[in-house]
Design an enzyme around this catalytic site. Structure first.
Site, PDB file in Angstrom:
ATOM      1  N   LYS A   1       0.813  -1.219   0.000  1.00  0.00           N
ATOM      2  CA  LYS A   1       0.000   0.000   0.000  1.00  0.00           C
ATOM      3  C   LYS A   1       0.850   1.275   0.000  1.00  0.00           C
ATOM      4  O   LYS A   1       2.054   1.222   0.286  1.00  0.00           O
ATOM      5  CB  LYS A   1      -0.926  -0.036   1.223  1.00  0.00           C
ATOM      6  CG  LYS A   1      -1.936  -1.190   1.185  1.00  0.00           C
ATOM      7  CD  LYS A   1      -2.936  -1.088   2.328  1.00  0.00           C
ATOM      8  CE  LYS A   1      -3.989  -2.193   2.227  1.00  0.00           C
ATOM      9  NZ  LYS A   1      -5.078  -2.007   3.221  1.00  0.00           N
TER      10      LYS A   1
ATOM     11  N   TYR B   1     -12.765  -2.729  -3.525  1.00  0.00           N
ATOM     12  CA  TYR B   1     -13.302  -2.644  -2.163  1.00  0.00           C
ATOM     13  C   TYR B   1     -14.832  -2.567  -2.156  1.00  0.00           C
ATOM     14  O   TYR B   1     -15.429  -2.005  -1.233  1.00  0.00           O
ATOM     15  CB  TYR B   1     -12.703  -1.427  -1.442  1.00  0.00           C
ATOM     16  CG  TYR B   1     -11.278  -1.628  -0.961  1.00  0.00           C
ATOM     17  CD1 TYR B   1     -10.863  -2.839  -0.401  1.00  0.00           C
ATOM     18  CD2 TYR B   1     -10.338  -0.600  -1.039  1.00  0.00           C
ATOM     19  CE1 TYR B   1      -9.552  -3.030   0.043  1.00  0.00           C
ATOM     20  CE2 TYR B   1      -9.027  -0.782  -0.585  1.00  0.00           C
ATOM     21  CZ  TYR B   1      -8.647  -1.998  -0.047  1.00  0.00           C
ATOM     22  OH  TYR B   1      -7.359  -2.182   0.402  1.00  0.00           O
TER      23      TYR B   1
ATOM     24  N   ASN C   1      -2.371  -0.349   6.920  1.00  0.00           N
ATOM     25  CA  ASN C   1      -1.935  -1.660   7.407  1.00  0.00           C
ATOM     26  C   ASN C   1      -1.018  -2.412   6.435  1.00  0.00           C
ATOM     27  O   ASN C   1      -1.026  -3.632   6.377  1.00  0.00           O
ATOM     28  CB  ASN C   1      -3.152  -2.497   7.831  1.00  0.00           C
ATOM     29  CG  ASN C   1      -4.126  -2.689   6.685  1.00  0.00           C
ATOM     30  OD1 ASN C   1      -3.846  -2.297   5.553  1.00  0.00           O
ATOM     31  ND2 ASN C   1      -5.247  -3.310   6.961  1.00  0.00           N
TER      32      ASN C   1
ATOM     33  N   HIS D   1      -2.388  -5.386   1.226  1.00  0.00           N
ATOM     34  CA  HIS D   1      -3.630  -6.087   0.924  1.00  0.00           C
ATOM     35  C   HIS D   1      -3.257  -7.502   0.497  1.00  0.00           C
ATOM     36  O   HIS D   1      -2.278  -7.679  -0.230  1.00  0.00           O
ATOM     37  CB  HIS D   1      -4.385  -5.406  -0.229  1.00  0.00           C
ATOM     38  CG  HIS D   1      -5.464  -6.293  -0.787  1.00  0.00           C
ATOM     39  ND1 HIS D   1      -6.700  -6.419  -0.193  1.00  0.00           N
ATOM     40  CD2 HIS D   1      -5.463  -7.160  -1.843  1.00  0.00           C
ATOM     41  CE1 HIS D   1      -7.415  -7.303  -0.874  1.00  0.00           C
ATOM     42  NE2 HIS D   1      -6.688  -7.771  -1.875  1.00  0.00           N
TER      43      HIS D   1
ATOM     44  N   GLU E   1      -9.092 -10.907  -8.354  1.00  0.00           N
ATOM     45  CA  GLU E   1      -8.155  -9.798  -8.131  1.00  0.00           C
ATOM     46  C   GLU E   1      -6.930  -9.907  -9.045  1.00  0.00           C
ATOM     47  O   GLU E   1      -6.440  -8.899  -9.553  1.00  0.00           O
ATOM     48  CB  GLU E   1      -7.745  -9.759  -6.654  1.00  0.00           C
ATOM     49  CG  GLU E   1      -8.913  -9.334  -5.765  1.00  0.00           C
ATOM     50  CD  GLU E   1      -8.577  -9.332  -4.279  1.00  0.00           C
ATOM     51  OE1 GLU E   1      -7.481  -9.796  -3.894  1.00  0.00           O
ATOM     52  OE2 GLU E   1      -9.423  -8.856  -3.503  1.00  0.00           O
TER      53      GLU E   1
END
Ligand code: ADP
Length: 154
Positions: A10, A50, A113, A116, A127
């Protein structure tokens, strides 16, 4: 079963200079890197990615955070790789993630965080198809394979 899974490093990971360290965590686990690229995410692709969060109050904020810098998209492969990568990643909230997991070692946040990771075979397939063209995934032989697994494990 040998599986492929999608990992996104990320924007927080990019900004904090942790790309190399996090890639190293997956490499030293024994996973094979099948594909990797840097991209800028868009609101459109994040709304798809998402969509399961679309009713949450933080939906737009999470998408905005994912667009603040480019990301590194990886495809990692291995025996039961989808679950193995989720276990290595740890639970969503970094403050609750156990030490030794990626989120437990590098994150103090629910949102920021670090990575992913696909959560099931169905989402991994969707994905990977969303973020990689077939020719961007490579099928080279992992020469260390017989040293990473016993012959009855795959
Ligand atoms: P995961 O990434 O662990 O599979 P989800 O799919 O539920 O978790 O959520 C996607 C991302 O949205 C999370 O990684 C996190 O960045 C963000 N997110 C999820 N829940 C929250 C929350 N309660 N507060 C802030 N951000 C959240």
């Amino acid at each position: 079963m040998i599986e492929k899974t999608l990992v996104i490093l990320k924007p927080c990971t990019m900004q904090r200079g942790l790309i190399g360290e996090i890639v190293n965590r997956f490499e030293r686990k024994g996973l094979r890197l099948a594909g990797m690229k840097m991209i800028q995410l868009t609101d459109e692709i994040l709304s798809e990615h998402y969509s399961h969060l679309s009713t949450k109050p933080f939906f737009q904020r999470v998408k905005d955070s994912m667009m603040t810098a480019p990301v590194i998209i990886c495809c990692w492969e291995g025996v039961d790789a989808i679950q193995a990568v989720r276990t290595l990643t740890g639970p969503t909230n970094g403050r609750l993630a156990a030490p030794g997991t990626i989120r437990g070692d590098y994150s103090m946040s629910y949102q920021e965080n670090i990575v992913h990771a696909s959560d099931s075979p169905e989402t991994a397939a969707i994905e990977l198809n969303r973020f990689f063209k077939p020719e961007e995934l490579f099928e080279y032989k992992q020469v260390t394979f017989p040293y990473i697994y016993a012959c009855d494990e795959y």
